[in-house]
Write a protein that holds these residues in place. Structure first.
Motif, short mmCIF file in Angstrom:
data_model
loop_
_atom_site.label_atom_id
_atom_site.label_comp_id
_atom_site.label_asym_id
_atom_site.label_seq_id
_atom_site.Cartn_x
_atom_site.Cartn_y
_atom_site.Cartn_z
N ARG A 38 0.82 -1.22 0.00
CA ARG A 38 0.00 0.00 0.00
C ARG A 38 0.85 1.28 0.00
NH1 ARG A 38 -2.76 0.77 4.77
NH2 ARG A 38 -3.83 2.42 3.71
N ASP A 66 2.18 3.40 -2.17
CA ASP A 66 1.75 4.56 -2.97
C ASP A 66 0.52 5.23 -2.37
OD1 ASP A 66 3.86 4.22 -4.72
OD2 ASP A 66 2.70 3.05 -6.15
N GLU A 67 -0.42 4.40 -1.93
CA GLU A 67 -1.65 4.91 -1.30
C GLU A 67 -1.31 5.63 0.01
OE1 GLU A 67 -5.37 2.86 0.98
OE2 GLU A 67 -4.68 1.87 -0.85
N ILE A 68 -0.41 5.06 0.78
CA ILE A 68 0.02 5.65 2.05
C ILE A 68 0.70 7.00 1.79
CG2 ILE A 68 1.66 5.40 3.96
CD1 ILE A 68 0.93 2.35 3.88
N LYS A 73 0.14 9.10 -0.55
CA LYS A 73 -0.88 10.13 -0.85
C LYS A 73 -1.43 10.70 0.45
CE LYS A 73 -2.17 8.33 -5.33
NZ LYS A 73 -3.11 7.55 -6.11
N GLU A 74 -1.67 9.82 1.43
CA GLU A 74 -2.15 10.27 2.74
C GLU A 74 -1.08 11.11 3.45
OE1 GLU A 74 -4.29 7.48 5.32
OE2 GLU A 74 -4.27 6.08 3.63
#
Length: 72
Positions: free
Chosen positions: A49, A51-53, A55-56
């Motif tokens: 995760r 890349d998703e992390i 963004k956050e």
């Protein structure tokens, strides 16, 4: 996965501490450090995760220090 990032326009140590504290609360992050003096950030997070992390992480950092940029 552990990755290092260069920060640009991080203005104070207090903001760095707030960013670090907020990043550590993100689901999937096992450790984080934000260093004001060296203008660097190290994030250890779930590989699947990442890349998703990130963004956050960018959203959290923008809330604390809107002018700060994370150089990837």
């Amino acid at each position: 996965m552990k990755k290092k990032f260069k920060l640009e326009d991080l203005d104070c140590a207090n903001c760095a501490a707030k960013m670090e504290e907020a990043i550590k609360k993100i689901s999937g992050v096992s450790d984080a450090s934000v260093n004001f003096l060296s203008q660097k950030m190290v994030i250890e997070a779930d590989d699947s995760r990442f890349d998703e992390i990130m963004k956050e992480v960018q959203a959290v950092c923008a809330k604390v220090e809107p002018d700060c940029k994370i150089l990837m």
